[in-house]
Scaffold this motif. Structure first.
Motif, PDB file in Angstrom:
ATOM      1  N   UNK A  17     -81.542 -42.714  15.306  1.00 12.46           N
ATOM      2  CA  UNK A  17     -81.200 -41.006  15.187  1.00 12.46           C
ATOM      3  C   UNK A  17     -79.752 -41.281  15.203  1.00 12.46           C
ATOM      4  N   UNK A  18     -78.932 -40.497  15.978  1.00 10.49           N
ATOM      5  CA  UNK A  18     -77.337 -41.168  15.986  1.00 10.49           C
ATOM      6  C   UNK A  18     -76.330 -41.190  14.968  1.00 10.49           C
ATOM      7  N   UNK A  19     -76.757 -43.193  14.635  1.00 12.45           N
ATOM      8  CA  UNK A  19     -76.637 -43.278  13.744  1.00 12.45           C
ATOM      9  C   UNK A  19     -76.265 -42.197  12.496  1.00 12.45           C
ATOM     10  N   UNK A  20     -77.638 -42.557  11.985  1.00 14.44           N
ATOM     11  CA  UNK A  20     -78.204 -41.630  10.463  1.00 14.44           C
ATOM     12  C   UNK A  20     -76.956 -40.442  10.761  1.00 14.44           C
ATOM     13  N   UNK A  21     -76.728 -39.667  11.424  1.00 14.52           N
ATOM     14  CA  UNK A  21     -76.376 -38.318  11.922  1.00 14.52           C
ATOM     15  C   UNK A  21     -74.983 -38.241  11.519  1.00 14.52           C
ATOM     16  N   UNK A  46     -73.236 -44.303   1.641  1.00 12.28           N
ATOM     17  CA  UNK A  46     -72.348 -44.667   0.764  1.00 12.28           C
ATOM     18  C   UNK A  46     -73.118 -43.446  -0.580  1.00 12.28           C
ATOM     19  N   UNK A  47     -71.994 -43.636  -1.124  1.00 11.70           N
ATOM     20  CA  UNK A  47     -72.234 -42.952  -2.564  1.00 11.70           C
ATOM     21  C   UNK A  47     -71.771 -43.701  -3.335  1.00 11.70           C
ATOM     22  N   UNK A  48     -71.859 -43.512  -4.558  1.00  9.46           N
ATOM     23  CA  UNK A  48     -71.379 -43.569  -6.033  1.00  9.46           C
ATOM     24  C   UNK A  48     -70.866 -42.915  -7.355  1.00  9.46           C
ATOM     25  N   UNK A  49     -70.512 -43.236  -8.023  1.00 11.19           N
ATOM     26  CA  UNK A  49     -69.907 -42.719  -9.630  1.00 11.19           C
ATOM     27  C   UNK A  49     -71.200 -42.256  -9.927  1.00 11.19           C
ATOM     28  N   UNK A  91     -78.274 -43.186 -12.571  1.00 13.19           N
ATOM     29  CA  UNK A  91     -78.888 -41.644 -11.981  1.00 13.19           C
ATOM     30  C   UNK A  91     -80.060 -41.613 -11.188  1.00 13.19           C
ATOM     31  N   UNK A  92     -80.799 -43.021 -11.835  1.00 18.15           N
ATOM     32  CA  UNK A  92     -82.106 -43.083 -10.593  1.00 18.15           C
ATOM     33  C   UNK A  92     -82.228 -44.133  -9.635  1.00 18.15           C
ATOM     34  N   UNK A  93     -80.833 -45.047  -9.355  1.00 21.60           N
ATOM     35  CA  UNK A  93     -80.457 -45.807  -8.135  1.00 21.60           C
ATOM     36  C   UNK A  93     -79.979 -45.623  -7.605  1.00 21.60           C
ATOM     37  N   UNK A  94     -80.679 -46.362  -6.617  1.00 21.45           N
ATOM     38  CA  UNK A  94     -79.768 -45.995  -4.636  1.00 21.45           C
ATOM     39  C   UNK A  94     -78.986 -46.790  -4.233  1.00 21.45           C
ATOM     40  N   UNK A  95     -77.877 -45.804  -3.527  1.00 21.12           N
ATOM     41  CA  UNK A  95     -77.280 -47.648  -2.774  1.00 21.12           C
ATOM     42  C   UNK A  95     -77.281 -48.135  -1.552  1.00 21.12           C
ATOM     43  N   UNK A  96     -75.966 -49.154  -1.192  1.00 18.83           N
ATOM     44  CA  UNK A  96     -77.048 -50.031  -0.301  1.00 18.83           C
ATOM     45  C   UNK A  96     -77.124 -49.433   0.698  1.00 18.83           C
ATOM     46  N   UNK A 141     -77.920 -39.985   3.609  1.00 17.43           N
ATOM     47  CA  UNK A 141     -78.232 -40.552   2.784  1.00 17.43           C
ATOM     48  C   UNK A 141     -77.521 -40.287   1.278  1.00 17.43           C
ATOM     49  N   UNK A 142     -77.345 -40.976   0.494  1.00 15.48           N
ATOM     50  CA  UNK A 142     -76.756 -40.457  -0.964  1.00 15.48           C
ATOM     51  C   UNK A 142     -77.625 -40.881  -1.828  1.00 15.48           C
ATOM     52  N   UNK A 143     -78.181 -39.631  -2.654  1.00 14.81           N
ATOM     53  CA  UNK A 143     -79.564 -39.551  -3.524  1.00 14.81           C
ATOM     54  C   UNK A 143     -77.811 -39.351  -5.042  1.00 14.81           C
TER      55      UNK A 143
END
Length: 215
Positions: free
Chosen positions: A66-70, A76-79, A85-90, A140-142
Motif C-alpha cells: 500500500x505504501x509503495x503504491x501510493x 511507469x508511463x510511456x508515450x 493505446x491498449x497496452x499496459x506498462x511493466x 499506476x499508468x493507463x
C-alpha cells in the motif's frame, strides 16, 4: 493427458502478449517444484538461496505494498500512440500481478490469520482501488482511460470471504455501512447476489440490520 510441447509453444507465441506471459510465468513459478526453478531461470539470473523462505506476515506485506503504491513505486508511463493505446506498462502489469497475489493470500490465510488483522488487510486492498478510481494518476499508468476494474473484478470469489471476516469483528451498524457502499462501488450489477452472500455471512443481529436497511 500427454501435452505436445511443440504445439503448446506455438499457441503461446501466437496468442499471448507480454501481460499474459508474465501472468503465466507467475503461475508457473507457483506450480513448479522448487528444485526445478534454478534450471528454469538459468542464463537469465541467479536465484538467491535463502534458508528462511517463509513469507512476510500478510498484513505487513499489504501495508508495505500500500505504501509503495501510493509513493509511485509501480508507476511507469510511456508515450501513447494509436498502436499502443491498449497496452499496459511493466509497472502497471507488476502492480496488477502483485495485487492479485496478495488478495489470493487474504483468501488462503482466512483460517490462519486473526479476523481483525485480516479485515485490516482486505480494507487496505480495497482502499487502493478507491484511490485509483478517485483519479490518482500517480499509482499506476493507463494508456487509455482506466480504473480499478482493470486491476481486479472477481468479486464473486472475494466478497463471501470478506463478509465472513467482517461479520466476525464489527457490530451490525458498521456491517451494513461497510458492505453496501463496497458492493455498489465494485459490483453494483450483481448487488442482489452479493447481498445474499452478506446475509449468509452475517450473525442474527447483523442480518436484521441489513434487511432493515434494504426495506
Amino acid at each position: 493427458m500427454a501435452i505436445n510441447i511443440q504445439k503448446l509453444s506455438k499457441k503461446i507465441r501466437a496468442n499471448l502478449d507480454t501481460e499474459d506471459l508474465l501472468i503465466l510465468l507467475d503461475r508457473a513459478i507457483k506450480l513448479l517444484p522448487q528444485e526445478h526453478l534454478a534450471e528454469m531461470f538459468a542464463g537469465y539470473f541467479e536465484l538467491d538461496e535463502d534458508d528462511d523462505n517463509s513469507e512476510e506476515p500478510l498484513l505487513a506485506a499489504i501495508q508495505l505494498f500500500f505504501k509503495e503504491s501510493l509513493n509511485g513505486a509501480y508507476y511507469q508511463s510511456f508515450n501513447v500512440n494509436s498502436r499502443n493505446h491498449m497496452d499496459k506498462s511493466r509497472g502497471t502489469i507488476n502492480f496488477i500481478d502483485e495485487y492479485g497475489r496478495l488478495l489470493d493470500r487474504c483468501v488462503d490465510e482466512v483460517k490462519s490469520t486473526e479476523p481483525a488483522s485480516l479485515r485490516a488487510a482486505f480494507d487496505l486492498m480495497f482502499q487502493l482501488l478507491a484511490e485509483i478510481d478517485e483519479c490518482r494518476d500517480d499509482i499506476i499508468f493507463f494508456a487509455d482511460e482506466g480504473g480499478s476494474h482493470e486491476v481486479f473484478y472477481s468479486w464473486d470469489e472475494i466478497f463471501p470471504v470478506y463478509f465472513k471476516v467482517l461479520a466476525a469483528v464489527v457490530k451490525p451498524k458498521e456491517y451494513v455501512e461497510t458492505i453496501i457502499p463496497l458492493i455498489k462501488r465494485h459490483s453494483a450489477y450483481n448487488f442482489d447476489k452479493h447481498i445474499q452472500s452478506a446475509l449468509k455471512a452475517a450473525n442474527p443481529s447483523q442480518k436484521k440490520a441489513l434487511k432493515a436497511s434494504l426495506a
